[in-house]
Every structure is written in C-alpha cells, then in structure tokens.
Design a protein around this motif. Sequence first.
Motif, PDB file in Angstrom:
ATOM      1  N   PRO A 183       0.621  -1.647   0.029  1.00 49.45           N
ATOM      2  CA  PRO A 183      -0.097   0.479  -0.244  1.00 49.45           C
ATOM      3  C   PRO A 183       0.716   1.524   0.215  1.00 49.45           C
ATOM      4  O   PRO A 183       0.218   2.300  -0.339  1.00 49.45           O
ATOM      5  N   ARG A 184       1.922   1.118   0.218  1.00 43.69           N
ATOM      6  CA  ARG A 184       2.914   2.428   0.155  1.00 43.69           C
ATOM      7  C   ARG A 184       2.782   2.661  -1.204  1.00 43.69           C
ATOM      8  O   ARG A 184       3.492   4.301  -1.279  1.00 43.69           O
ATOM      9  N   ILE A 185       3.629   1.600  -2.179  1.00 45.21           N
ATOM     10  CA  ILE A 185       3.074   1.879  -3.374  1.00 45.21           C
ATOM     11  C   ILE A 185       2.500   2.957  -4.529  1.00 45.21           C
ATOM     12  O   ILE A 185       2.213   2.861  -5.196  1.00 45.21           O
ATOM     13  N   VAL A 186       1.057   1.360  -4.072  1.00 45.26           N
ATOM     14  CA  VAL A 186      -0.600   1.455  -4.471  1.00 45.26           C
ATOM     15  C   VAL A 186      -1.508   2.310  -3.263  1.00 45.26           C
ATOM     16  O   VAL A 186      -1.720   1.608  -2.957  1.00 45.26           O
ATOM     17  N   PRO A 187      -1.372   3.571  -3.494  1.00 46.07           N
ATOM     18  CA  PRO A 187      -2.562   3.321  -2.158  1.00 46.07           C
ATOM     19  C   PRO A 187      -3.924   3.028  -2.662  1.00 46.07           C
ATOM     20  O   PRO A 187      -4.463   2.855  -1.056  1.00 46.07           O
ATOM     21  N   GLU A 188      -4.333   3.007  -3.971  1.00 44.68           N
ATOM     22  CA  GLU A 188      -6.353   1.966  -4.080  1.00 44.68           C
ATOM     23  C   GLU A 188      -5.324   0.458  -4.069  1.00 44.68           C
ATOM     24  O   GLU A 188      -6.659   0.240  -4.074  1.00 44.68           O
ATOM     25  N   ALA A 189      -4.555  -0.438  -3.444  1.00 44.66           N
ATOM     26  CA  ALA A 189      -4.438  -1.014  -3.155  1.00 44.66           C
ATOM     27  C   ALA A 189      -5.118  -1.736  -1.551  1.00 44.66           C
ATOM     28  O   ALA A 189      -6.032  -1.462  -0.427  1.00 44.66           O
ATOM     29  N   ARG A 190      -6.116  -2.840  -1.781  1.00 46.62           N
ATOM     30  CA  ARG A 190      -7.253  -3.577  -1.120  1.00 46.62           C
ATOM     31  C   ARG A 190      -6.490  -4.875  -0.029  1.00 46.62           C
ATOM     32  O   ARG A 190      -5.386  -5.582  -0.587  1.00 46.62           O
ATOM     33  N   GLU A 388      14.935  -1.043 -13.412  1.00 46.08           N
ATOM     34  CA  GLU A 388      14.131  -0.726 -12.074  1.00 46.08           C
ATOM     35  C   GLU A 388      13.274   0.985 -11.901  1.00 46.08           C
ATOM     36  O   GLU A 388      11.788   1.051 -11.154  1.00 46.08           O
ATOM     37  N   LYS A 389      13.567   2.002 -12.851  1.00 54.32           N
ATOM     38  CA  LYS A 389      13.033   3.175 -12.855  1.00 54.32           C
ATOM     39  C   LYS A 389      11.493   3.600 -13.447  1.00 54.32           C
ATOM     40  O   LYS A 389      10.779   3.462 -13.033  1.00 54.32           O
ATOM     41  N   TYR A 390      10.808   2.285 -14.103  1.00 58.21           N
ATOM     42  CA  TYR A 390       9.729   2.189 -14.030  1.00 58.21           C
ATOM     43  C   TYR A 390       8.483   1.044 -12.804  1.00 58.21           C
ATOM     44  O   TYR A 390       7.834   0.866 -13.398  1.00 58.21           O
ATOM     45  N   MET A 391       9.780   1.483 -11.826  1.00 63.36           N
ATOM     46  CA  MET A 391       8.921   0.177 -11.182  1.00 63.36           C
ATOM     47  C   MET A 391       7.461   0.489 -10.372  1.00 63.36           C
ATOM     48  O   MET A 391       6.155  -0.407 -10.615  1.00 63.36           O
ATOM     49  N   GLU A 392       7.420   1.451 -10.470  1.00 67.01           N
ATOM     50  CA  GLU A 392       6.050   1.695  -9.880  1.00 67.01           C
ATOM     51  C   GLU A 392       5.148   2.307 -10.516  1.00 67.01           C
ATOM     52  O   GLU A 392       3.903   1.886 -10.270  1.00 67.01           O
ATOM     53  N   LEU A 393       5.356   3.078 -12.064  1.00 67.37           N
ATOM     54  CA  LEU A 393       4.465   3.175 -12.934  1.00 67.37           C
ATOM     55  C   LEU A 393       4.355   1.142 -12.956  1.00 67.37           C
ATOM     56  O   LEU A 393       2.525   1.418 -13.807  1.00 67.37           O
ATOM     57  N   ALA A 394       5.231   0.035 -13.440  1.00 64.94           N
ATOM     58  CA  ALA A 394       4.352  -1.400 -13.616  1.00 64.94           C
ATOM     59  C   ALA A 394       3.371  -1.507 -12.408  1.00 64.94           C
ATOM     60  O   ALA A 394       2.583  -2.134 -13.306  1.00 64.94           O
ATOM     61  N   VAL A 395       4.461  -1.661 -11.627  1.00 65.60           N
ATOM     62  CA  VAL A 395       2.948  -2.085  -9.982  1.00 65.60           C
ATOM     63  C   VAL A 395       1.737  -1.225 -10.153  1.00 65.60           C
ATOM     64  O   VAL A 395       0.690  -1.663 -10.405  1.00 65.60           O
ATOM     65  N   ARG A 396       1.641  -0.363 -10.556  1.00 69.13           N
ATOM     66  CA  ARG A 396       0.360   0.680 -11.002  1.00 69.13           C
ATOM     67  C   ARG A 396      -0.540  -0.066 -11.755  1.00 69.13           C
ATOM     68  O   ARG A 396      -1.609  -0.280 -11.749  1.00 69.13           O
ATOM     69  N   ALA A 397       0.205   0.134 -12.882  1.00 71.76           N
ATOM     70  CA  ALA A 397      -0.508  -0.002 -14.069  1.00 71.76           C
ATOM     71  C   ALA A 397      -1.281  -0.919 -13.945  1.00 71.76           C
ATOM     72  O   ALA A 397      -2.232  -1.725 -14.866  1.00 71.76           O
ATOM     73  N   LEU A 398      -0.428  -1.879 -13.601  1.00 76.08           N
ATOM     74  CA  LEU A 398      -1.085  -3.352 -13.163  1.00 76.08           C
ATOM     75  C   LEU A 398      -1.763  -3.682 -12.670  1.00 76.08           C
ATOM     76  O   LEU A 398      -3.131  -4.760 -12.545  1.00 76.08           O
ATOM     77  N   HIS A 399      -1.677  -3.105 -11.571  1.00 76.15           N
ATOM     78  CA  HIS A 399      -3.216  -2.979 -10.170  1.00 76.15           C
ATOM     79  C   HIS A 399      -4.521  -2.846 -10.809  1.00 76.15           C
ATOM     80  O   HIS A 399      -5.081  -3.288 -10.508  1.00 76.15           O
TER      81      HIS A 399
END
Length: 408
Positions: A183-190, A388-399
Amino acid sequence: MGLIVQKFGGTSVGSPERIKNVAARVAKFLTRGHQLVVVVSAISGETNRLLALAKEVQAEPDPRELDVVLATGEQVTIGLLCMALLERGIKARSYNGAQVRILTDGAHTKARILKIDEERMRADLEAGTVVVVAGFQGVDAQGNVTTLGRGGSDTTGVALAAALKADECQIYTDVDGVYTTDPRIVPEARRLKSVTFEEMLEMASLGSKVLQIRSVEFAGKYKVRLRVLSSFQDEGDGTLITFEDDKMEQAVISGIAFNRDEAKITVMGVPDRPGIAYAILGPIGEANIDVDMIIQNAGVDGMTDFSFTVHRNEYQKALDVLNKQVKGHIKASDIRGDPKICKVSMVGVGMRTHAGIASRMFRTLSEEGINIQMISTSEIKISVVIDEKYMELAVRALHKVFELDQPA
Ligand code: ADP
Ligand code: ASP
Ligand code: MG
C-alpha cells in the motif's frame, strides 16, 4: 480460551508509548482467558543502525560477531515490554533466543531454526505468566548467538506457535493485513480477507516483505493458523492465511509483488554447446551465490548469450567470479551487468484455470512503454524483470488493469 503467539514488529514497539500499547493489547487478551507468548522485534531502525555501526568498524563484518551485535536490538525490547506488563500488574518474563533455547544451525546472519525447547515457556504459561521472547535470534549447538535473516522475527513467532501448538499466531504490524500490493506504492491497494498459503509463499518469496518467507514455510509445514493484523487498530480481522484451495472464491490474481534487490548479469557470445550452463553457473554456485532467474537465448551460428539474476549484495562477487574463472575458460566475448533492475510478479491460484493472464500483463507493460528484459512463470505466478525506474509505474498499471482495487 487458547494459547496465542503474538508478534510485534519494529514500528509497533517503536517508542515507549507504543510498547505500552502492546502491553495494553496483551492485557486485553489475558482478560479473555488466553495464554500468551509475545515475540518482539527491535525498535524500528535499530537493526539497520547496528549493521551500519558494525560496518564502520569492519567493512565486511565477521558473521559471528555481527550476530552478537545484531541480536542486541531485540534484547532491549523484550525487557522493556516486560517492564510495561509488570507496571500493569501482569506477570511477565523475558527470554532471549538462547535462554528459550531456540536451537539453529550455524549459518550466521541467515540461520535456520532446528528445534525449540518449550518446557520453560510451558511452565511459565501454566503459572499464568506472559512469556516474552526476542525475535530474530537463536543459538547454535556450540552456543554461538545466531540471527535468522532480516525480517526474522516473523519466523520466530510462527516457529514458537508451531512448537507450542498454539491456537493462532498473530503478526501485528504497521498495516492491517496483507494487501493486493504494497500500500505504500499503490494507495488503492486492497486488504485481502484471506490469502492461500501457496499465494503467500509466492508473494513473500517475490518480495512482499510483510511476512518473512521462512515464517510462511513454517506455517505451511506445521499448519499454523497465521493472521496478519494492525498493531495500531483495535478492531479488524486482518488477513488469514488459509490452507484450503477454494477456487470458487478466488480472484484470478491475488496480488502483485516486487523486488528491487536483484541484479542481472549477461555472459555474451558463449559457444552453444552442452555443458555451458554448468560452466557458468557451477563456479557461481561454488561461491555460494544464489541464482534466481535464468535465460539462455536461442543460438545463432553456434553462439549464444546467457543471462541470470543474483541478489544485489552478491552482484560484484558474481562478476568477479565470472571474470576470473569463467570468461577465459569458455571464451565468452563479454560479461555485462545491470544492478538497476526490478522484478515485478503477479500471483494468484486462479491463474491455473485462466488463460491469457500473461499476454494481458505483457500488453499492459508495452502500453506503458516498459521493456521486459526477462520472464519467468510458474503455475500461480508470472514474473518479469524490468528497468528499476519503471517499477512503480508497472505495479500501478497492472494493479489497475487487473482491477485489484475492486472487491473480488
Ligand atoms: P514489521 O516491522 O512489523 O515486521 P515490515 O516493514 O517488515 O513490518 O512489513 C510491513 C510492511 O510490508 C508494510 O508497511 C508494507 O509497506 C510492506 N508490504 C509489502 N507488500 C505488502 C503487501 N502485499 N501487503 C501489506 N504490506 C506489504
Ligand atoms: N529486527 C530484525 C530486522 O530488522 C528482525 C525483524 O524485525 O523481524 O530485520
Ligand atoms: Mg518484518
């Protein structure tokens, strides 16, 4: 009424006030008639501080002595928690790993628990005393202090629950359960109400540090009822790790994990013939370096490239081994490395019965312009290595694309 093991992580014991809160929670469980064993971590940041201190004195700290230093963090919190309990009029006794006798092997800084003596804890529990145990540490057969690897207090908690055949092991932390992703990376995480043991094992091994992987392994081996809960909230059921694989109830994807601790190495221009993988990975294994993903490209004109990933801490060591022992021996044209990679993984038991998950994952990454460097799959997970620089973008997009923010 039952026997419960509760483990409190570093932030949960991060200040005198928070330690008093832990004591209040323990008191609440006691009034319900439970027997309690409480495992605590060092105050958050303390293990890092001790590690840095050791490195200032010896650049590559001696493993035996490093364990002596690291194990002190948890010795502080067990004493403080017992004081907080005694202040409330609750009988409590603290034990470090050696005092319980949590017997481990001798692999300093990553020791494995072999056996736990339970007599002393049992006697205390029978006498109505709360047993407070230092997480993350044990003692080997020669009496040397050992530690269980970072995040190891989780494993102490679950191992004690297994040894004592506790009714439940509760892991209290700074989030109120296991989420679809950090949830620190994706605030919408459930928050997941439950997650299967197999999925939790994959998520932990793929980088979700909410539980140390060995604690999940222990829970599986001894069928420990394991729950992750918030130490800052009074209500809530957290997340239960379940052992039944009830596909009707399962979402296709349960979670996304990521790991920034790996590095990629490519051996270029190697002859495409039998024995090459062994010639490259044999010396790596002999140097005690663990390898994760491996890719060998299709050969062209009898030549091929060979890539694999290792832990970032062992990246330089792996490059040294290859340059010294392998490059000349197999006449490779070049050895290249990239420590700035990240592994992003999707995990779910529902994947077994659903096709097309991988292609949807790859399409999502391509639409974001993210290049996939390596892929690996198993029955219930797909992992990709990306920059590594795309990590957050990738995780958010997949989520988002896999609708993990929507209730299952
Ligand atoms: P503790 O000190 O209590 O052991 P950790 O920092 O080791 O706590 O683990 C909790 C952290 O794990 C959370 O703060 C969160 O950022 C991280 N985390 C990573 N993946 C997940 C996930 N899937 N669900 C919940 N937390 C996660
Ligand atoms: N204090 C140890 C660490 O920081 C163990 C733990 O917190 O689980 O890794
Ligand atoms: Mg932890």
